[in-house]
Design a protein around this motif. Sequence first.
Motif, PDB file in Angstrom:
ATOM      1  N   GLU A 131       0.981  -1.187  -0.083  1.00 21.32           N
ATOM      2  CA  GLU A 131       0.152   0.101  -0.037  1.00 21.32           C
ATOM      3  C   GLU A 131       1.091   1.323   0.148  1.00 21.32           C
ATOM      4  O   GLU A 131       0.872   2.154   0.920  1.00 21.32           O
ATOM      5  N   THR A 134      -1.454   4.462   0.490  1.00 19.52           N
ATOM      6  CA  THR A 134      -1.685   4.612   1.901  1.00 19.52           C
ATOM      7  C   THR A 134      -0.602   5.167   2.687  1.00 19.52           C
ATOM      8  O   THR A 134      -0.774   5.844   3.804  1.00 19.52           O
ATOM      9  N   ASP A 187      -4.937  -0.301  -0.760  1.00 19.83           N
ATOM     10  CA  ASP A 187      -6.189  -0.211  -0.504  1.00 19.83           C
ATOM     11  C   ASP A 187      -6.862   0.694  -1.681  1.00 19.83           C
ATOM     12  O   ASP A 187      -6.662   1.731  -2.027  1.00 19.83           O
TER      13      ASP A 187
END
Length: 450
Positions: A131, A134, A187
Amino acid sequence: MSAPLELWGGHECTVNRVGDRWRDQTVLSGHQDRITDLDAFAALGLKALRYPILWERVETDPGVFDWSWADARMARLRELGLRPVVGLLHHGSGPRWTDLLDPGFAEGLGEFAGRAAERYPWVTDWTPVNEPLTTARFSALYGHWHPHGRDEGLFWTALLNQIEATRAAMTAIRRTVPDARLVQTEDFGWTWSTAGCADQATYENDRRLITWDLLCGRVVDGHPLRGDLDRRGHSDRLDELAADPCPPGLIGLNHYVTSDRFLDERLERYPARAHGGNGRLAYADVEAVRVLHRQSCSWARCLGLLWDRYRIPLAVTECHLGSSPEQQQRWLSSAWSAALSARDDGIAVEAVTVWALLGSYDWDTLLTEDNGRYEPGVFDLSAGDGPRPTDLAPALHGLARHGAMTGPDSAPGWWDHDARLEYPPCHPAAIAAPPRFDPVAARAAPFTSL
């Protein structure tokens, strides 16, 4: 599709830093000292396990590596026939002498990745950075994690450093494992809004795709975010990524009930903790599930959007719900059913991953506070005497053996009940989804066809 949908698992393994305080989920869960957990994971019938060999944990001083913990666990995984998807950085910023803003960050992770591949040349699936978007947001835009930046320019630098680190890592890994596959997780959800916030929602939806767009070399002239990045001085880096892309072999969808968002400039409808803005417009940012009048199946939407855009095989790489085992089963069942339906529609979905097998700690504060708040996963550690299977465990056996869950009942999850609404229900403005990807047109015009 010929091969059946696989069931994977994942151990919540984040190592993050807040100031000078480090938090290691592997230590907090006790998995650090329980190699027998791997036997329990394998007994669930999993085909693969997302598993950490984290840079911060192995390179203890510059050029000094302690592989002992990883060696024992990798050997046991091999004995159990449980295929690892190895992660090298999981919401971290690297060892103490570097961070996401360090110009040498990519080179450092690349060197570590090469050593890891030499040590475990039988591993074919790798996630160098979990990720990146994120992590960049939480570390350099919102200031939650080290190095605690609160600036959009720092955010883009942190993101590009992670993307370049991913490419450097895969280049190094493929010197030893030529067929190594990049499993790139992120995400992903959708942002809706009122008409007044539509421009911001469109921007956030474009940004949600930026990890995969950058790796695929698509942030070229015509990309909606290219102009802003050029103005920030990143033209040469973007051109280099476009000329020498590192596309994933598998796109990893991490999706939560709260991944979908809703933006609304009517601040009086929402508590102060939800208030924010972009410097030009003040708005509330809340979970879409708590405000949208109608919700469509989020798993199906995400799988469809990603397949339409990239035409790269997909896997659900994190499916987890912080709730009762019954609700966790329903959330997993919805992901599994959506994956099967997507495969029937010709979408190449390879697996669904049950995340946080041992549960997780302090994610209710985004790991910024040490409050000891624990939420169970497939196993519950709250009794203090080791992992105890929850009611989710036998449901996994059904998926692994028969491709169908034993339970839960057919009742909808809480996210499908009107009781989920915490704010006055809204009908969002129409916000266009990303255009479909035409690979033939893309060869002539890499972005305009997207």
